[in-house]
Design an enzyme around this catalytic site. Structure first.
Site, PDB file in Angstrom:
ATOM      1  N   LYS A  33      59.087  -8.898 -14.959  1.00 43.45           N
ATOM      2  CA  LYS A  33      58.933  -9.949 -15.974  1.00 43.45           C
ATOM      3  C   LYS A  33      57.504  -9.920 -16.496  1.00 43.45           C
ATOM      4  O   LYS A  33      56.554 -10.052 -15.750  1.00 43.45           O
ATOM      5  CB  LYS A  33      59.210 -11.331 -15.366  1.00 43.45           C
ATOM      6  CG  LYS A  33      60.685 -11.661 -15.268  1.00 43.45           C
ATOM      7  CD  LYS A  33      60.872 -13.054 -14.694  1.00 43.45           C
ATOM      8  CE  LYS A  33      61.063 -14.108 -15.764  1.00 43.45           C
ATOM      9  NZ  LYS A  33      59.954 -14.378 -16.621  1.00 43.45           N
ATOM     10  N   GLU A  66      55.396 -12.564 -12.318  1.00 43.70           N
ATOM     11  CA  GLU A  66      56.133 -13.798 -12.045  1.00 43.70           C
ATOM     12  C   GLU A  66      57.471 -13.556 -11.368  1.00 43.70           C
ATOM     13  O   GLU A  66      57.974 -14.418 -10.666  1.00 43.70           O
ATOM     14  CB  GLU A  66      56.353 -14.558 -13.350  1.00 43.70           C
ATOM     15  CG  GLU A  66      56.914 -15.950 -13.123  1.00 43.70           C
ATOM     16  CD  GLU A  66      57.287 -16.628 -14.420  1.00 43.70           C
ATOM     17  OE1 GLU A  66      57.589 -17.829 -14.378  1.00 43.70           O
ATOM     18  OE2 GLU A  66      57.297 -15.958 -15.460  1.00 43.70           O
ATOM     19  N   LYS A  93      -5.815  -1.490  14.822  1.00 43.25           N
ATOM     20  CA  LYS A  93      -6.834  -1.596  15.866  1.00 43.25           C
ATOM     21  C   LYS A  93      -6.599  -2.757  16.809  1.00 43.25           C
ATOM     22  O   LYS A  93      -6.711  -2.608  18.021  1.00 43.25           O
ATOM     23  CB  LYS A  93      -8.227  -1.731  15.220  1.00 43.25           C
ATOM     24  CG  LYS A  93      -8.694  -0.492  14.479  1.00 43.25           C
ATOM     25  CD  LYS A  93     -10.143  -0.626  14.041  1.00 43.25           C
ATOM     26  CE  LYS A  93     -10.288  -1.721  12.997  1.00 43.25           C
ATOM     27  NZ  LYS A  93     -11.702  -1.829  12.535  1.00 43.25           N
ATOM     28  N   GLY A  94      -6.275  -3.923  16.252  1.00 44.72           N
ATOM     29  CA  GLY A  94      -6.286  -5.122  17.063  1.00 44.72           C
ATOM     30  C   GLY A  94      -4.938  -5.772  17.273  1.00 44.72           C
ATOM     31  O   GLY A  94      -3.885  -5.119  17.299  1.00 44.72           O
ATOM     32  N   LYS A 124       0.877  -1.181   0.000  1.00 47.40           N
ATOM     33  CA  LYS A 124       0.000   0.000   0.000  1.00 47.40           C
ATOM     34  C   LYS A 124       0.908   1.223   0.000  1.00 47.40           C
ATOM     35  O   LYS A 124       1.706   1.415   0.927  1.00 47.40           O
ATOM     36  CB  LYS A 124      -0.927  -0.021   1.209  1.00 47.40           C
ATOM     37  CG  LYS A 124      -1.957  -1.154   1.145  1.00 47.40           C
ATOM     38  CD  LYS A 124      -2.841  -1.182   2.380  1.00 47.40           C
ATOM     39  CE  LYS A 124      -3.849  -0.048   2.372  1.00 47.40           C
ATOM     40  NZ  LYS A 124      -4.824  -0.179   3.493  1.00 47.40           N
TER      41      LYS A 124
END
Length: 902
Positions: free
Chosen positions: A605, A753, A183-184, A60
């Site tokens: 390298k 390397e 309400k409840g 809502k």
């Protein structure tokens, strides 16, 4: 969160979200702004998300705020997911009479924040959750909505809640009250998932009727408003599979920013019980935790409040008989673990923890918010890979009978299996034969993923980033890969309902071309532009290693930087009629070989292929170490002649490299440019794996040789005649300013390397190996002659499983040195079968091959040279743990030198 008028884009758990109008007031009565709402949702997310995740969310929205009691704001009730929603919002479909609707699933903090951004203040969810196959599961909770009629209030709802609690406990359920913020009161109880929504709804209905029969002056179960006056409606209907309830901890669209707030029973007994606003909810959660944790199998308080009367067995039995008999169904069982009958129920039902070493946890785990993945190699009745993505507290899993796809045009089957617990992500071991999935399980790769799309049961798109050297990098499409899983089930009948396709959308999907590995302050910096089309590609089978002599490990050549000889149709340009010079080569060395009384220049390298670059009149010729013209193999370097400054011609020495996603040279990626002949293939490879050239020496300027000049003099000339800023694919890396120890540390940090040390007083020795140049490496690499191969198993069936190698001994003859079976891709392994068939022979070209290695070997003539990385040499001169780096088509067997025989 700061309130700003200007839009801002924020990162929330790795997801980008654009926030606008943060100062807009959504609750005028309290001055609560959108920024306040987003901040609340972000803070409450850890306790709110478990009650929302996996559930279809209706919203809502109050885009302009809730307004006032006199002038309420306009509200929109939304089911379908907005087209403007971010792609990363998890979604799922529900079939409606008018067709399917797509719903968002609030599975993460970013989605909650997005809902706040669009002013979706109320979040409503059903009591069931989606499975990872997109189908609705049985409900995992029961809810009773205690709704006061006119003349009743929150106190009456609390009284009814206590009465319902006694009955629910008698049924083996432990309810938790939620003051709804409207309400409840809502009462939630955890279910074990063994009953359908219709069955649970029927039980809830009969429970409401039983309560009404016992307390007709207080409770009503009929929905008619005319019957509710002064009473509390026990609304059982929200257990219907099509109904939703305000989510726990959701805001309400009331004049004040109240919340559907979970409460303790002690709080419900308070005489001043009231609905809570969001600041009070945050305070309470911080002080006493989440009362609803009991629904998750994590009790936050004792089941029985002190001094509360516990219903006796007779009372419990009576209550259960009344409810169940009236409804004609069995009572919903009462394990409080939400996973008991939910996402791990099938997994548990298929395993006996006393007989298998697999983890069998009692509850759904916690991913900690991290999006992780694991791919396990499973040697069961049939070899396959198990692909698992962490999602909603479990590992959603698919079996890949043919492994991960290596190219976008070829999809692989993915069979969805049961969800696995998070603990399975670290499992390796042997499942006993006779048990489900009996066989060996090993982790093939693991890491994290970036979610692009998750449509439950339909489609998943994710960018995976595996571990260095993991299966994605060595045997798959690349360490970083964008994969899509698309559900196809049902097309071929009931048995194929769990069938999906896994599709490679992109390899190297998250990266961009990085900068060359360079030192701070310019030392060793390669001035290579980021992003010159160097999209990172997958399949870098080894970590970045550099070549050999000069800069590379004699690293020069796809068949000499491209082919066994000049590629078909490749001839020298008219401007270059003489035979090109051969480059100077470096010798293997160690840090201790750099004596203090000699002044050494230190260069990084570069891991590529050696090339002599001749420039004349704006044209170029690229020649490999073996003297082959490879110009047409690198069209992306065709115009580097523009780099000359003030002279018309020069002969330069350098290294052709392909960069990975972090800007480091990748020899494995460079392999894509090798052994190509057709112009179409060359052009495609130039686009997918573009190259750069690193220049580090000069042999001639304006037709005059300068090889007799010292290293320092030649480097000055190189800087004078080459302007690297004129071409984006050319660099002249600086020498390292520091000692060898610092240079080695830097090269290691940059993923290179090692280092090439060159005497500053040395001349350029054309075509010869010299101790004036020393290559010092972090790891040991070795060239070797391929003498045979063994067929692969499982996903490598019909392909090369391993290559048998040999190196020259002290007598100059080839001696067996071991086999390499890791570091190359499945595609390479398949292609090599046809290539090696051209040089196949019936007997081994070397003696002394162990019986175990020779048992199913296919022998080949000792013609082709490869390079591997190894941990060390054994005492019997065998390679320990060799790992494939690539072919050395620029080398002949006679060129192979044992670097460190041990």
């Amino acid at each position: 969160m700061a309130i700003r008028e200007q839009p801002e884009t924020v990162q929330i758990d790795g997801r980008r979200l654009r926030l606008t109008n943060l100062s807009k007031v959504l609750y005028p009565a309290t001055g609560t702004t959108k920024a306040d709402v987003v901040a609340y949702l972000a803070e409450i997310a850890p306790v709110m998300l478990p009650y929302c995740s996996g559930r279809a969310t209706t919203r809502k929205r109050w885009p302009n705020g809730v307004g006032t009691a006199q002038e309420p704001g306009e509200v929109f009730f939304i089911k379908n997911l907005e087209s403007s929603a971010p792609d990363w919002v998890v979604r799922a479909d529900i079939q409606h009479s008018g067709g399917p609707k797509t719903y968002p699933l609030v599975d993460d903090r970013a989605t909650l924040a997005w809902l706040g951004q669009v002013a979706a203040l109320e979040i409503h969810v059903p009591q069931w959750r989606f499975g990872s196959d997109g189908s609705p599961r049985h409900p995992d909770r029961l809810v009773l909505d205690l709704d006061p009629g006119e003349g009743a209030g929150l106190a009456e709802c609390a009284e009814v809640a206590r009465l319902a609690r006694s009955l629910l406990r008698g049924m083996g359920l432990e309810p938790v009250p939620v003051t709804s913020g409207s309400k409840g009161i809502h009462l939630y109880s955890a279910l074990d998932g063994s009953h359908s929504s219709d069955e649970v709804n029927a039980v809830a209905h009969e429970l409401a009727r039983a309560m009404e029969a016992d307390h007709p002056d207080l409770i009503v179960s009929d929905m008619k408003k005319s019957l509710r006056g002064g009473k509390v409606l026990v609304d059982w209907s929200q257990n219907n599979g099509a109904k939703t309830t305000i989510a726990p901890y959701s805001l309400r669209g009331r004049p004040h920013p109240t919340v559907a707030a979970p409460r303790t029973w002690a709080e419900l007994d308070a005489p001043d019980l009231a609905h809570l606003e969001y600041p009070e909810v945050l305070r309470l959660v911080g002080e006493r935790g989440d009362p609803m944790a009991v629904l998750l199998g994590e009790p936050d308080e004792p089941y029985h409040d002190p001094g509360e009367r516990t219903p006796g067995s007779a009372e419990r039995a009576r209550a259960e008989r009344e409810v169940v008999a009236a409804g004609g169904v069995s009572a919903p069982g009462g394990r409080s673990d939400r996973a008991a009958g939910d996402r791990l129920a099938r997994y548990r039902s298929m395993r006996d923890p006393s007989r298998t070493p697999e983890p069998v946890p009692a509850s759904v785990g916690d991913s900690g918010g991290e999006l992780s993945f694991v791919i396990q190699e499973h040697h069961a009745s049939r070899w396959h890979l198990d692909f698992r993505l962490a999602h909603d507290g479990v590992l959603v899993s698919w079996a890949l009978p043919k492994g991960v796809p290596l190219e976008g045009r070829k999809n692989h089957l993915a069979v969805q299996t049961e969800d696995h617990p998070m603990e399975y992500g670290s499992f390796e071991g042997t499942i006993p034969q006779g048990e489900y999935g009996g066989g060996d399980v090993r982790i093939w790769d693991e890491g994290t993923y970036e979610l692009h799309k998750w449509h439950e049961g339909k489609e998943v798109i994710a960018v995976l980033t595996g571990r260095p050297g993991g299966g994605l990098e060595t045997d798959g499409p690349g360490r970083t890969a964008k994969l899509a899983l698309i559900h196809t089930g049902g097309r071929g009948g009931e048995g194929e309902r769990n069938h999906w396709l896994i599709h490679l959308m992109d390899a190297g999907a998250s990266g961009g071309a990085g900068r060359g590995g360079g030192a701070k302050g310019g030392a060793g910096r390669a001035r290579v532009r980021a992003g010159d089309g160097a999209e990172p590609q997958g399949g870098d089978g080894a970590k970045p290693d550099s070549g050999d002599d000069g800069q590379a490990d004699d690293g020069e050549g796809a068949r000499d930087a491209g082919g066994s000889s000049a590629a078909p149709g490749t001839t020298a340009r008219p401007a270059f009629r003489g035979r090109p010079p051969r480059p100077m080569l470096a010798s293997a060395g160690e840090v201790g070989d750099l004596v203090d009384d000699i002044d050494w220049a230190l260069e990084m390298k570069w891991d590529g292929v050696r090339a002599v670059v001749e420039v004349e009149g704006g044209q170029i010729r690229l020649t490999s170490r073996n003297g082959n013209d490879v110009t047409k193999l690198y069209p992306d370097l065709a115009d580097v002649g523009v780099c000359l400054d003030g002279v018309a011609s020069a002969v330069l020495d350098g290294e052709i490299v392909a960069l990975d996603g972090r800007g480091r040279p990748s020899f494995a990626r460079l392999q894509k440019r090798f052994n190509l002949a057709r112009p179409r293939d060359i052009a495609a490879a130039a686009k997918s794996a573009p190259v750069h050239v690193m220049l580090f020496d000069v042999l001639a300027v304006g037709g005059k040789d300068v090889v007799d000049e010292t290293y320092d003099e030649r480097r000055r000339r190189l800087r004078e005649v080459v302007d690297p800023d004129r071409h984006p694919r050319l660099a002249v890396p600086d020498a390292f300013e520091g000692d060898i120890e610092a240079a080695m540390r830097a090269s290691n940090e940059w993923g290179l390397e090692g280092v090439v040390a060159k005497r500053r007083d040395s001349r350029y020795v054309v075509g010869r190996r010299s101790r004036a140049w020393l290559k010092v490496k972090h790891t040991l690499t070795q060239e070797a002659v391929v003498v045979g191969w063994r067929p692969g198993q499982g996903t490598r069936g019909g392909a090369v499983g391993s290559l048998l190698l040999a190196v020259p001994g002290d007598d100059g003859e080839l001696h067996y040195a071991g086999r390499v079976g890791s570091g190359f891709t499945q595609r390479e392994a398949r292609d090599w079968v046809d290539e090696l068939a051209k040089i196949e022979r019936h007997t081994p070209p070397v003696a002394g091959v162990p019986r175990l290695d020779a048992r199913d070997a296919r022998w080949v003539s000792a013609e082709r040279v490869a390079e591997v990385e190894l941990s060390e040499w054994t005492t019997d001169r065998r390679m320990r743990h060799p790992r494939w780096r690539g072919w050395r088509p620029d080398k002949a067997p006679g060129d192979v030198v044992v670097e460190a025989p041990g």
